[in-house]
Motif scaffolding. Structure first.
Motif, short mmCIF file in Angstrom:
data_model
loop_
_atom_site.label_atom_id
_atom_site.label_comp_id
_atom_site.label_asym_id
_atom_site.label_seq_id
_atom_site.Cartn_x
_atom_site.Cartn_y
_atom_site.Cartn_z
N UNK A 41 1.33 3.45 -2.44
CA UNK A 41 0.63 4.55 -3.08
C UNK A 41 -0.40 5.17 -2.15
N UNK A 42 -1.16 4.31 -1.48
CA UNK A 42 -2.19 4.76 -0.54
C UNK A 42 -1.57 5.62 0.55
N UNK A 43 -0.43 5.13 1.06
CA UNK A 43 0.23 5.83 2.14
C UNK A 43 0.74 7.20 1.68
N UNK A 44 1.33 7.20 0.47
CA UNK A 44 1.86 8.46 -0.04
C UNK A 44 0.74 9.46 -0.26
N UNK A 45 -0.39 8.98 -0.76
CA UNK A 45 -1.52 9.88 -0.98
C UNK A 45 -2.02 10.43 0.34
N UNK A 46 -2.17 9.56 1.34
CA UNK A 46 -2.70 10.01 2.63
C UNK A 46 -1.78 11.03 3.28
N UNK A 47 -0.48 10.78 3.18
CA UNK A 47 0.46 11.65 3.87
C UNK A 47 0.50 13.04 3.24
N UNK A 48 0.10 13.11 1.96
CA UNK A 48 0.11 14.41 1.29
C UNK A 48 -1.14 15.22 1.60
N UNK A 49 -2.17 14.58 2.15
CA UNK A 49 -3.42 15.32 2.37
C UNK A 49 -3.25 16.43 3.43
N UNK A 50 -2.69 16.13 4.61
CA UNK A 50 -2.47 17.24 5.55
C UNK A 50 -1.57 18.32 4.96
N UNK A 79 -1.36 19.20 1.83
CA UNK A 79 -2.05 19.97 0.80
C UNK A 79 -3.20 20.82 1.32
N UNK A 86 0.81 -1.23 0.00
CA UNK A 86 0.00 0.00 0.00
C UNK A 86 0.84 1.27 0.00
#
Lengths: 275, 320
Positions: free
Chosen positions: B126-135, B137, B124
Motif C-alpha cells: 500500500x505504501x509503495x502504491x501510494x508513493x508511486x502515485x504521488x509523482x 498526481x 508495504x
C-alpha cells in the motif's frame, strides 16, 4: 534467494527515494525564509524553519482566487464529464448498436490529440461566443479531453458487472428501478468514482488551455497563476513562495491519493491494458 | 432462486458480447437507446476537437493576424511553405523528437525495473502504491518548479551532491546552455511519468502466466532468456499501450519547458512554437498551419507505433 530479497529491498528503497525526494525538497524549501533563498541556500533543509511563506501565500488574493477557480472548474468538469461518460460506457458495455466501435475509436483519437493544436481555433471561437476567460470556457474543453479516458475505463469496468443479477432480482420480486438501484448501482459506483478521480486530476493539472484561454484572475487556474508568479525581480524568482504555492496545490492530490490509491491504480490500468 | 427461474433469467438477459439481429424489434429499440446514450458524449468531444480542427484547417490557408483582422488574405498553402522552409520549425521538431525518444526510452527501462520490484514485493504494498502515485498526481507545473529549484545554482542540491560526476561542478549553471537545460527538462519529465509507465507495465506483468515461467525454469532457461522469450513477448500489448500513450504525451511537451526555460537556450518544443505563434504573436493563420502540422505528426507517430508493435488495440482489449 537471499540475493533476491536484498535486490527487492534495495529496489523498494530506490523507488521510495525516486518518488518522494523531490517532494520532500519542495516541502523543505517552503519553510525557508525569503531572505535565505535570495541569499542562496543550497543545503537541503532550512537553517531556520518559518511558516511566513504559508501566511503570505494564503493572504495573496490572486492565489486564493486561482485556487477557487481551479476547484470550481475541476469539480464542474468532473461531475459533467463522468455523467456523460457513464451513459456512454453503459451503452457500450451493455447494448448492441452500430457505431459502437466508432465511438471507442473517436475517444482513442481524442486521447492522443495534441491539445495545443486546438489552442488557436478555440481561442478564436471562444472570443466569438463570449466564453474566453470564463469558467465554462475551460470546463467544456476539460470535459471533452477527459471523456475518452472515462469512457474507456468505465466500459472496461462495466463489462465485468454481472448484469444478469438485475433480472434475477426482478424475478425475485423487485421492481425494475429497485433492481437497478439495489444491485447495479452499488456494483458500478466504484468504477464511476475512479473515473471521477482521474478526471479531477486531469483538470487540476491542465496548463496549456489554462494559460491560453484565460487572461485575468476571473478564471485563471492555479497552474497558470503560478507561472505568472514571478515576483518583483524577474531574475530572482520568489523561490520559497513558489515552493509554498506548490505544496498548497499538491495537498489535495496527496489526500486523494492516500485515500483512494487502490482505485486509482485499478482505473489507470483497466482502461488501457486489461483484456 | 429456483432452477427454472434461473433458466428464465438466462433467456431474457440481453446477450452482451454477441451481435443480435437488427431485424427484431428488441434489437431496434436497443440500437436507438444505445445511440441516444452515447450522443451527448460524442457531441461534446466533437465540439471541442473536430470542429476547431476543421476551422484550423481553414484558417491555415490565410495570412491572418488578430491585431490586424482586416488585413486577412488568402495565401493557400503559403503558410505551410514558410513553416517547412524555416530552420526554427525543424530545430523545435528535432528538440521534441529528442525529448520523446530519450524520455520514453529511459522510462521504459526504469519503469520496467520498478514494475519488477513492485511485482515481487510482498511487504508495504500500500505504501509503495501510494508513493508511486504521488509523482503522477502532482501537477506538471509544480514538478517543473521542483526540478528547476533542484537544479538551481543558488538553491538546488544537485550541484553540491553530485559534483563528483565529471560534468557537474559546484557552479554548473543548468539553465545556461542547451544541453544542460535539455537534461534538466528531460529529468523532470522522466521523474513525473515513470511511475505511470511502471503501473501500466505492472498490469501487463501480472498477466504473464506463472505456469509458463515455471515451465521455462524447469527447462533450464536462464533469467535473461525467460525475460526475452517469455515475459516480454507476453506483455507486448501492455508495452505497446504504455509506449503509445507516453510517446504521444511526451511529444506534446509544453508545461515543463514553459516553466523551466520559457524556450531559452534553444529548448523550445513544437507545442511551444505553436503556442507562441497563436497566443503571443496572434498569428492565427500561421499558428493554425502549425496546429495542423502538429496534428498530422501525432497521427503519423501513432500509426507508426501501432504498426511497429503489430497489435490491434481493440483486440488487445477484448473488444471487437
Amino acid at each position: 534467494m537471499r540475493r533476491n530479497v536484498l535486490g527487492t529491498w534495495s529496489g523498494f528503497v530506490l523507488i521510495m527515494v525516486w518518488c518522494l525526494l523531490p517532494v520532500a525538497f519542495i516541502v523543505s524549501l517552503s519553510f525557508k525564509s525569503a531572505d535565505e533563498t535570495t541569499a542562496g541556500s543550497p543545503q537541503f533543509f532550512p537553517n531556520e524553519w518559518t511558516i511566513q511563506n504559508y501566511k503570505d501565500i494564503l493572504d495573496n488574493p490572486d492565489f486564493t482566487r486561482a485556487l477557487l477557480n481551479s476547484a470550481g472548474i475541476a469539480l464542474t468538469a468532473t461531475v459533467l464529464s463522468v455523467v456523460l461518460a457513464t451513459l456512454a460506457a453503459y451503452a457500450i458495455a451493455r447494448l448492441e448498436f452500430r457505431g459502437k466501435r466508432a465511438v471507442l475509436s473517436l475517444a482513442l483519437a481524442i486521447a492522443m490529440f495534441p491539445v495545443v493544436s486546438l489552442v488557436g481555433p478555440l481561442f478564436d471561437m471562444w472570443r466569438t461566443f463570449g466564453l474566453f476567460n470564463t469558467w465554462p470556457g475551460l470546463v467544456v474543453p476539460y470535459m471533452s479531453f477527459t471523456l475518452p479516458l472515462s469512457i474507456w475505463t468505465l466500459s472496461a469496468f462495466f463489462r465485468e458487472i454481472p448484469w444478469e443479477m438485475e433480472q434475477a432480482a426482478q424475478v425475485d420480486g423487485a421492481t425494475a428501478w429497485q433492481a437497478f438501484r439495489k444491485v447495479i448501482v452499488p456494483l458500478a459506483a466504484p468504477g464511476v468514482f475512479t473515473a471521477a478521480i482521474l478526471t479531477f486530476f486531469f483538470a487540476w493539472n491542465e496548463f496549456v488551455l489554462a494559460i491560453s484561454l484565460t487572461s485575468t484572475t476571473a478564471s485563471r487556474t492555479v497552474p497558470a497563476q503560478m507561472s505568472y508568479f514571478v515576483g518583483a525581480d524577474p531574475f530572482n524568482p520568489p523561490y520559497s513562495q513558489l515552493a509554498t504555492a506548490s505544496v498548497v496545490v499538491t495537498v489535495p492530490v496527496v489526500i486523494i491519493v492516500l485515500l483512494f490509491q487502490r482505485k486509482i491504480v485499478a482505473g489507470l490500468t483497466s482502461g488501457a491494458v486489461k483484456g | 432462486m429456483s432452477a427454472t427461474a434461473r433458466e428464465e433469467v438466462r433467456k431474457t438477459a440481453p446477450k452482451t458480447g454477441q451481435r443480435s439481429g437488427p431485424a427484431t424489434e428488441r434489437g431496434a429499440a436497443e440500437e436507438r437507446l444505445g445511440r441516444r446514450l452515447v450522443l451527448p458524449a460524442v457531441a461534446i468531444m466533437l465540439l471541442v476537437t473536430a470542429w476547431p480542427m476543421l476551422r484550423a484547417l481553414y484558417l491555415s490557408l490565410f495570412r491572418y493576424r488578430l491585431t490586424t483582422p482586416d488585413d486577412r488574405s488568402f495565401v493557400f498553402l503559403g503558410n505551410y511553405g514558410t513553416i517547412l522552409s524555416d530552420p526554427l520549425f525543424w530545430r523545435d521538431t528535432w528538440n521534441t523528437v529528442l525529448i520523446m525518444v530519450v524520455t520514453v526510452g529511459v522510462e521504459l527501462v526504469v519503469g520496467f525495473a520498478f514494475a519488477m520490484v513492485m511485482h515481487r514485493i510482498i511487504f508495504a504494498r500500500g505504501l509503495m502504491r501510494t508513493s508511486i502515485l504521488i509523482p503522477y498526481g502532482i501537477i506538471t507545473v509544480v514538478s517543473a518548479f521542483a526540478w528547476q529549484f533542484t537544479f538551481s545554482i543558488n538553491n538546488g542540491y544537485i550541484n553540491s551532491w553530485f559534483d563528483w560526476l565529471p560534468f557537474i561542478d559546484p557552479d554548473t549553471n543548468w539553465f545556461g546552455d542547451h544541453w544542460h537545460a535539455m537534461t534538466a527538462i528531460m529529468v523532470s519529465e522522466i521523474w513525473k511519468t515513470t511511475p505511470f509507465m511502471s503501473l501500466l507495465l505492472l498490469a501487463g506483468l501480472s498477466q504473464v502466466s506463472e505456469d509458463m515461467l515455471e515451465a521455462a525454469k524447469v527447462d533450464g532457461a536462464t533469467w535473461w532468456q525467460r525475460l526475452w522469450k517469455v515475459i516480454l513477448p507476453n506483455m507486448r500489448a501492455a508495452i505497446m499501450v504504455a509506449v503509445l500513450f507516453r510517446a504521444l504525451d511526451a511529444f506534446r511537451i509544453f508545461d515543463n519547458i514553459f516553466v523551466m526555460t520559457r524556450g531559452a537556450q534553444n529548448t523550445e518544443s513544437s507545442s511551444f512554437l505553436t503556442y507562441r505563434q497563436v497566443i503571443e504573436q496572434m498569428q492565427l493563420g500561421m499558428g493554425s498551419a502549425l496546429s495542423v502540422l502538429l496534428f498530422l505528426t501525432v497521427l503519423l507517430l501513432a500509426y507508426l507505433i501501432v504498426k511497429a508493435f503489430k497489435v490491434d488495440l481493440a483486440q488487445a482489449r477484448g473488444e471487437v
